[in-house]
Scaffold this motif. Structure first.
Motif, mmCIF file in Angstrom:
data_model
loop_
_atom_site.group_PDB
_atom_site.id
_atom_site.type_symbol
_atom_site.label_atom_id
_atom_site.label_comp_id
_atom_site.label_asym_id
_atom_site.label_seq_id
_atom_site.Cartn_x
_atom_site.Cartn_y
_atom_site.Cartn_z
ATOM 1 N N MET A 1 0.843 -1.207 0.000
ATOM 2 C CA MET A 1 0.000 0.000 0.000
ATOM 3 C C MET A 1 0.874 1.251 0.000
ATOM 4 O O MET A 1 0.617 2.201 -0.692
ATOM 5 C CB MET A 1 -0.917 -0.034 1.235
ATOM 6 C CG MET A 1 -1.843 1.172 1.287
ATOM 7 S SD MET A 1 -2.879 1.313 -0.169
ATOM 8 C CE MET A 1 -3.479 2.959 0.012
ATOM 9 N N ARG A 2 1.941 1.207 0.844
ATOM 10 C CA ARG A 2 2.826 2.366 0.924
ATOM 11 C C ARG A 2 3.442 2.690 -0.431
ATOM 12 O O ARG A 2 3.516 3.831 -0.832
ATOM 13 C CB ARG A 2 3.938 2.113 1.940
ATOM 14 C CG ARG A 2 3.722 2.819 3.259
ATOM 15 C CD ARG A 2 4.931 2.770 4.105
ATOM 16 N NE ARG A 2 5.426 1.392 4.196
ATOM 17 C CZ ARG A 2 6.494 1.060 4.887
ATOM 18 N NH1 ARG A 2 7.164 1.976 5.534
ATOM 19 N NH2 ARG A 2 6.910 -0.168 4.941
ATOM 20 N N ILE A 3 3.904 1.583 -1.067
ATOM 21 C CA ILE A 3 4.593 1.805 -2.336
ATOM 22 C C ILE A 3 3.634 2.425 -3.345
ATOM 23 O O ILE A 3 3.965 3.370 -4.048
ATOM 24 C CB ILE A 3 5.140 0.478 -2.932
ATOM 25 C CG1 ILE A 3 5.878 -0.323 -1.879
ATOM 26 C CG2 ILE A 3 6.018 0.769 -4.106
ATOM 27 C CD1 ILE A 3 5.026 -1.357 -1.225
ATOM 28 N N ALA A 4 2.450 1.867 -3.384
ATOM 29 C CA ALA A 4 1.480 2.349 -4.352
ATOM 30 C C ALA A 4 1.155 3.813 -4.098
ATOM 31 O O ALA A 4 1.094 4.625 -5.014
ATOM 32 C CB ALA A 4 0.216 1.492 -4.279
ATOM 33 N N ARG A 6 3.090 5.976 -2.641
ATOM 34 C CA ARG A 6 4.260 6.772 -2.996
ATOM 35 C C ARG A 6 4.334 6.999 -4.495
ATOM 36 O O ARG A 6 4.623 8.092 -4.959
ATOM 37 C CB ARG A 6 5.537 6.065 -2.536
ATOM 38 C CG ARG A 6 6.371 6.916 -1.598
ATOM 39 C CD ARG A 6 7.620 6.210 -1.179
ATOM 40 N NE ARG A 6 7.438 5.492 0.070
ATOM 41 C CZ ARG A 6 8.164 4.438 0.411
ATOM 42 N NH1 ARG A 6 9.045 3.945 -0.403
ATOM 43 N NH2 ARG A 6 7.976 3.842 1.570
ATOM 44 N N ALA A 8 1.885 6.913 -6.646
ATOM 45 C CA ALA A 8 0.831 7.831 -7.073
ATOM 46 C C ALA A 8 1.190 9.254 -6.707
ATOM 47 O O ALA A 8 0.987 10.189 -7.481
ATOM 48 C CB ALA A 8 -0.491 7.420 -6.429
ATOM 49 N N LEU A 11 3.757 10.659 -9.081
ATOM 50 C CA LEU A 11 3.116 10.985 -10.350
ATOM 51 C C LEU A 11 2.431 12.338 -10.260
ATOM 52 O O LEU A 11 2.560 13.184 -11.137
ATOM 53 C CB LEU A 11 2.074 9.922 -10.697
ATOM 54 C CG LEU A 11 2.495 8.820 -11.677
ATOM 55 C CD1 LEU A 11 1.413 7.767 -11.772
ATOM 56 C CD2 LEU A 11 2.767 9.395 -13.059
ATOM 57 N N CYS A 12 1.670 12.538 -9.175
ATOM 58 C CA CYS A 12 0.942 13.789 -9.020
ATOM 59 C C CYS A 12 1.912 14.961 -8.924
ATOM 60 O O CYS A 12 1.715 15.991 -9.560
ATOM 61 C CB CYS A 12 0.081 13.748 -7.754
ATOM 62 S SG CYS A 12 -1.206 12.507 -7.834
ATOM 63 N N ALA A 15 3.425 15.818 -12.241
ATOM 64 C CA ALA A 15 2.442 16.463 -13.101
ATOM 65 C C ALA A 15 2.236 17.909 -12.699
ATOM 66 O O ALA A 15 2.142 18.801 -13.541
ATOM 67 C CB ALA A 15 1.119 15.696 -13.026
ATOM 68 N N ALA A 18 5.095 20.075 -13.799
ATOM 69 C CA ALA A 18 5.034 20.307 -15.243
ATOM 70 C C ALA A 18 3.978 21.338 -15.585
ATOM 71 O O ALA A 18 4.192 22.241 -16.385
ATOM 72 C CB ALA A 18 4.729 18.986 -15.941
ATOM 73 N N ALA A 19 2.818 21.233 -14.925
ATOM 74 C CA ALA A 19 1.731 22.161 -15.218
ATOM 75 C C ALA A 19 2.117 23.581 -14.851
ATOM 76 O O ALA A 19 1.741 24.541 -15.520
ATOM 77 C CB ALA A 19 0.477 21.735 -14.450
ATOM 78 N N GLN A 84 3.348 13.420 -31.450
ATOM 79 C CA GLN A 84 3.354 13.733 -30.024
ATOM 80 C C GLN A 84 4.220 14.960 -29.761
ATOM 81 O O GLN A 84 3.816 15.877 -29.048
ATOM 82 C CB GLN A 84 3.889 12.544 -29.235
ATOM 83 C CG GLN A 84 3.943 12.762 -27.743
ATOM 84 C CD GLN A 84 4.853 11.764 -27.052
ATOM 85 O OE1 GLN A 84 4.941 10.602 -27.450
ATOM 86 N NE2 GLN A 84 5.552 12.208 -26.023
ATOM 87 N N LEU C 36 -4.117 16.405 -13.603
ATOM 88 C CA LEU C 36 -2.922 17.105 -13.170
ATOM 89 C C LEU C 36 -1.886 17.273 -14.269
ATOM 90 O O LEU C 36 -1.070 18.172 -14.233
ATOM 91 C CB LEU C 36 -2.289 16.367 -11.989
ATOM 92 C CG LEU C 36 -3.192 16.343 -10.760
ATOM 93 C CD1 LEU C 36 -2.630 15.398 -9.723
ATOM 94 C CD2 LEU C 36 -3.317 17.739 -10.193
ATOM 95 N N ALA C 37 -1.882 16.360 -15.219
ATOM 96 C CA ALA C 37 -0.844 16.421 -16.258
ATOM 97 C C ALA C 37 -1.493 16.687 -17.602
ATOM 98 O O ALA C 37 -1.131 16.089 -18.610
ATOM 99 C CB ALA C 37 -0.071 15.111 -16.295
ATOM 100 N N TYR C 40 0.427 16.881 -20.759
ATOM 101 C CA TYR C 40 1.233 15.736 -21.149
ATOM 102 C C TYR C 40 0.371 14.607 -21.679
ATOM 103 O O TYR C 40 0.790 13.458 -21.700
ATOM 104 C CB TYR C 40 2.024 15.220 -19.937
ATOM 105 C CG TYR C 40 3.161 16.112 -19.546
ATOM 106 C CD1 TYR C 40 2.937 17.212 -18.723
ATOM 107 C CD2 TYR C 40 4.434 15.884 -20.004
ATOM 108 C CE1 TYR C 40 3.974 18.045 -18.374
ATOM 109 C CE2 TYR C 40 5.492 16.707 -19.649
ATOM 110 C CZ TYR C 40 5.252 17.789 -18.838
ATOM 111 O OH TYR C 40 6.282 18.614 -18.489
ATOM 112 N N ALA C 42 -0.585 13.716 -24.595
ATOM 113 C CA ALA C 42 -0.123 12.954 -25.759
ATOM 114 C C ALA C 42 0.802 11.833 -25.315
ATOM 115 O O ALA C 42 0.684 10.683 -25.751
ATOM 116 C CB ALA C 42 0.594 13.882 -26.734
#
Lengths: 393, 289, 328
Positions: A1-4, A6, A8, A11-12, A15, A18-19, A84, C36-37, C40, C42
């Protein structure tokens, strides 16, 4: 659970970062698409050099607008990736112009993006004529295979060569070349005694050269992708002494300085037709070569790729000035239709109907110049319009 | 002699020369595959390394061609032995997929190193004057280089056969292949046999890469480019069979060269169709062990 | 803070293929990525498509034990079939997806008849040869496929008549995600079904399975055809989302890439496809931006490290880690 959790979370976070990075800037961004990895890295280097040289000569600005170039790697002939990249450049990085493209599929990969966002795309390579018809936002600063093939055939015919073999690699540009060579030669009154297609990746050209020998032509019009096939074919041609059998080998961009160096002295005397040579004897080209050597090394030479990139930036400058730095694809394209200027390759203009570049085509011969192999120009065909578009009006 | 016959013979010689080059490059792989059962996809990269080292000797150290090639072979054998002792040990007992991936990874790394050291330009060994030019045999014109290639490969094939069938080392090798456990029991040092075999395999590849470079030019992506054809020769010949890879290389070289001339519409299809047919009829290869 | 029951549920998911919290987390991450992304998308859509492709390979290789270096044959077939369908028959995407899958399944059946008679290196070579033959065919059939210019000039209608494919890539993302969810659910069902279980048995010990009365060849052929259909789905998605199909979709690089993805992630666990595809695609994208010339070397090092220290792939590591914590 911890790994998952982490994962996620990471990833957030990524993102979000980047935004946040897309704050609006006062500069104008241009997206450069080329090959920066793999076997075609030379194209990436040359495009970057042409672009950088032009910008350096303008102090990094067109008028009062600062120009930033974002370079992206097409990584092989991958149209999905090209799409892309162009989508990211236009939507995320907010570039106003796209420039570059090495292969036809990678140029075409962007067609949706440029049509939907009205982004002008300056094509620097991809010799396929029909590409500019796929979108009104394409403009070509490089060359097409038809443009350089017709003068070559014309010259051969004028030299008294009345029968020929056309030989090309078995892929789309090769088929274009076969058509261009064959149709033109026949129209002039010559006889095509054989058409030979060589599969991509062939390393042993014995069978094909044997066939050439058997057909006994006066000329062989050849088109190979630059690389092992081109070098191998030219070398084998000499080794089998086909030239001593009275057969003249005629090529277009296979004779570029970069590519004849590995062939060595076997390339001396090779006749080709192309729209540029770094040894072109005009004041503007001499200036260009000097500037290129000053920036990149005294042993370096510009090529069709760096000249195309250099001229491509000129087109973009024209478009930026015409739109006053505001993104307007239609206004930009209107500004460069019919635009004329003097390039290191000679006087050039953009055909308003087809958005193709109209330029000189030079007949050249490989000689030893200052100890290195180079192409000396001995004849000029001025202001050649892309013949494919003329034929297929 | 009619011109069609002359053409056919000329093409046949070309096909044999091409096939012999393939044999040289591939025979090392069939030996290591058959003996050590390691799927070594780095094999064609060793051929490339051999070619580049020979080139360096000729261009930078001014060594003559006929000395540079053996030196390159020895150097590549050393590199191969080193890698075998370190990296390859890790994957001896594992699944085939692991070996495949490790050797592909190694090929990627070698490709990048060579690209940084030698650049992306095509290169090939400059032939010495004694190997240049053509000579005539009746109506046929042969290149000296191709004749040399065929001759050298034949000598190598014979030497290999002698080595495996007639020497003590060869006997140990055959024992280790047939029954590893038993071989160990009778005192044969199997790991050493494997190491030496692997080194010899790399050396053979280097020879093929160096001698074959006028036909198959050297470039950083050589290892990946010619991997497929080398694997095909090994698979068609039959794993571990020297004779098999000789037959397969010659057969494929001839089919490819003749096919491209007589059936040009099929082009590259010919060789792949041939391979498909052969593997369907004889799945264990031409000379199955 | 660990909750033993949640941890052991993850461990169980790895061993018994039931739906678990990890599935929910992955789904959540996918949804979060959209919000959130959003710049990105694509890249994210390309990752989703590769996950589908890697799942299809896992079915053949991880569960069926069929070693293949030519899986791109199915991706490319699905892509060209979907593209040509959109161009000549109907731009409707969902039927195009099924057309792509059907075409790929046919190719899978036909090539399977040849490939499955062999094993080991010969099998690998045959899969490679089949894929190469298809590539040559696509190249030669230039009037149909536009050869290596790439198949262009078609467009795809809105999904279900409602959701237009937009330039930001929003519709494409949801579409690909929906397909992925369905494909994944199907795979979960398949691997616990009699077909899936006997295929795994065949992978372990074909002789014993034959002695037990299992029609080994037929099972493997069915599995291979299903794997091909799923690969075709990935290809069709790619064709519809990008509006261009290149010859590279049939190429060796495509086959090698998906094999590397699956090796990184780990075969035989379905999650491997997710982990491997995500890690590979993100690394490739970022590494290509940072240092394109040496990306290949970095990948090589990564492969060697994974083979040496994590031979069962990232999902194998994850499984060991969680089962260890679960039993504490």
């Amino acid at each position: 659970m911890r790994i998952a959790k982490r994962v996620a979370g990471l990833l957030c976070a990524a993102a979000a970062v980047a935004a946040a990075g897309t704050a609006a800037a006062a500069e104008i961004k241009v997206g450069l698409l080329s090959q920066f990895s793999g076997a075609y890295t030379w194209w990436g280097r040359e495009y970057q050099r042409g672009v950088d040289l032009y910008l350096a000569q303008r102090g990094g600005k067109f008028g009062e607008h600062t120009i930033t170039v974002l370079s992206r790697d097409e990584a092989g002939s991958n149209p999905q990736r090209a799409r892309q990249l162009s989508q990211e450049l236009v939507v995320r990085d907010k570039v106003q112009y796209l420039i570059g493209g090495v292969f036809t599929p990678t140029v075409l990969g962007a067609v949706d993006v440029i049509n939907q966002t009205k982004t002008p795309y300056v094509i620097l390579n991809s010799g396929t004529s029909s590409v500019t018809d796929k979108s009104q936002y394409y403009v070509r600063a490089g060359f097409t295979q038809w443009t350089v093939s017709i003068p070559l055939v014309q010259w051969a015919y004028d030299q008294g060569m009345k029968n020929a073999v056309v030989l090309a690699a078995d892929y789309a540009p090769g088929h274009d070349a076969l058509e261009a060579f064959g149709q033109t030669f026949t129209k002039l009154g010559g006889k095509v005694v054989g058409e030979i297609k060589v599969p991509m990746g062939t390393t042993d050209f014995s069978s094909y050269l044997q066939r050439v020998r058997d057909l006994k032509p006066q000329a062989v019009f050849m088109f190979m992708p630059v690389g092992p096939m081109s070098a191998g074919m030219i070398r084998s041609f000499k080794e089998r002494e086909l030239d001593k059998a009275g057969i003249t080998l005629l090529v277009t961009n296979e004779a570029q300085e970069e590519d004849i160096a590995p062939i060595g002295d076997a390339a001396i005397g090779l006749t080709s037709a192309l729209h540029y040579s770094p040894y072109l004897d005009t004041p503007l080209n001499k200036e260009f070569v000097t500037a290129y050597k000053a920036k990149y090394g005294k042993d370096e030479l510009p090529s069709v790729a760096s000249v195309a990139a250099y001229d491509g930036m000129r087109l973009i400058e024209q478009m930026v000035r015409a739109t006053n730095g505001v993104k307007d694809g239609d206004k930009a394209m209107a500004a460069i239709k019919g635009y004329k200027w003097d390039s290191p390759r000679g006087p050039v203009s953009i055909d308003p109907r087809t958005r193709e570049i109209v330029q000189n085509v030079y007949m050249r011969k490989v000689e030893k110049i200052d100890g290195k192999l180079g192409n000396k120009v001995f004849h000029t065909y001025p202001a050649v319009k892309d013949p494919w578009h003329e034929i297929n009006k | 002699m009619t011109s069609t016959l002359a053409t056919f013979l000329s093409l046949a010689v070309d096909g044999i020369a091409y096939g012999m080059t393939l044999f040289l490059i591939s025979v090392g792989l069939t030996i290591t595959l058959g003996v050590m059962r390691v799927v070594n996809l780095t094999h064609s990269a060793f051929a490339m390394i051999g070619g580049y080292i020979a080139l360096w000797f000729i261009q930078r150290a001014g060594v003559h061609f006929f000395l540079a090639v053996p030196l390159a072979v020895v150097a590549t054998m050393a590199i191969g032995a080193l890698l075998e002792r370190t990296l390859y040990r890790w994957v001896y007992g594992t699944h085939g997929l692991g070996q495949l991936l490790m050797t592909i990874g190694l090929t990627f790394i070698i490709t990048a190193i060579v690209k940084n050291l030698a650049g992306t330009q095509l290169q090939s060994l400059p032939l010495p004057p004694s190997l240049q030019g053509n000579f005539s045999v009746g109506p046929l014109t042969l290149s000296v280089y191709r004749a040399f290639l065929i001759g050298a490969s034949a000598v190598v094939a014979f030497a290999l056969w002698l080595g495996i069938e007639r020497t003590a080392f060869g006997a140990r090798l055959r024992a280790a292949v047939d029954n590893q456990r038993m071989a160990r029991c009778v005192g044969i040092n199997v790991p050493v046999v494997f190491s030496v075999t692997f080194a010899i395999g790399c050396g053979l590849a280097a020879l093929g890469g160096a001698l074959g470079s006028p036909m198959l030019p050297l470039e950083p992506y050589y290892g990946l480019k010619y991997l497929v054809i080398v694997l095909i020769v090994v698979a068609v010949g039959g794993l571990g069979s020297l004779r098999g890879s000789l037959y397969a290389a010659l057969l494929l070289g001839l089919i490819d060269t003749l096919g491209r001339y007589y059936l040009p519409a099929l082009g590259a299809f010919v060789i792949y169709l041939a391979v498909l047919a052969i593997l369907l009829v004889r799945p264990r290869g031409l000379v199955a062990n | 803070m660990t909750t033993p029951s949640l941890n052991s549920s993850v461990a169980r998911a790895f061993s018994r293929h039931r739906y678990s919290l990890l599935d929910l987390v992955l789904l959540g991450a996918a949804v979060a990525t959209f919000f959130l992304a959003d710049l990105y998308l694509a890249l994210a859509t390309a990752v989703l498509i590769m996950i589908v492709f890697a799942l299809s390979l896992d079915i053949a290789q991880g569960y069926g034990g069929i070693e293949t270096l030519g899986h791109a044959a199915f991706f490319g077939t699905g892509a060209y079939a979907a593209g040509l369908y959109a161009m000549h028959v109907s731009p409707e995407p969902i039927s195009g997806l099924f057309v792509g899958m059907a075409a790929a399944a046919v190719v899978g059946l036909l090539s399977g008849l040849a490939v499955l008679r062999t094993a080991g290196l010969t099998q690998i070579m045959l899969t490679l040869v089949c894929a190469t033959l298809l590539l040559e065919l696509a190249n030669v059939a230039k009037p149909l496929t536009m050869g290596d210019d790439g198949l262009t000039g078609y467009s795809v209608a809105p999904v279900l008549g409602l959701f237009q494919f937009d330039i930001e890539g929003r519709t494409a993302y949801w579409y690909a995600l929906a397909v992925l969810v369905l494909v994944y659910a199907f795979c979960k069902f398949l691997v616990s079904s009699p077909l899936g279980l006997t295929a795994q048995g065949v992978r372990e010990n074909p002789t014993r399975m034959a002695l037990l009365g299992v029609p080994v060849r037929r099972r493997l052929l069915t599995l291979y055809a299903i794997s091909a259909a799923l690969g075709g789905a990935a290809g069709a998605l790619s064709a519809q989302v990008n509006n261009i199909v290149g010859l590279d979709s049939l190429g060796f690089t495509m086959s090698a890439n998906v094999l590397v993805m699956l090796a990184l992630g780990g075969t035989g666990r379905l999650y491997g496809a997710f982990l491997g595809a995500i890690v590979f695609m993100l690394l490739a994208d970022r590494a290509a931006a940072l240092d394109p010339t040496n990306w290949l070397a970095a990948l090589g090092v990564l492969l060697i490290v994974v083979v040496r220290f994590a031979p069962t792939g990232l999902s194998g590591c994850l499984a060991r880690w969680t089962s260890r914590e679960g039993t504490q």
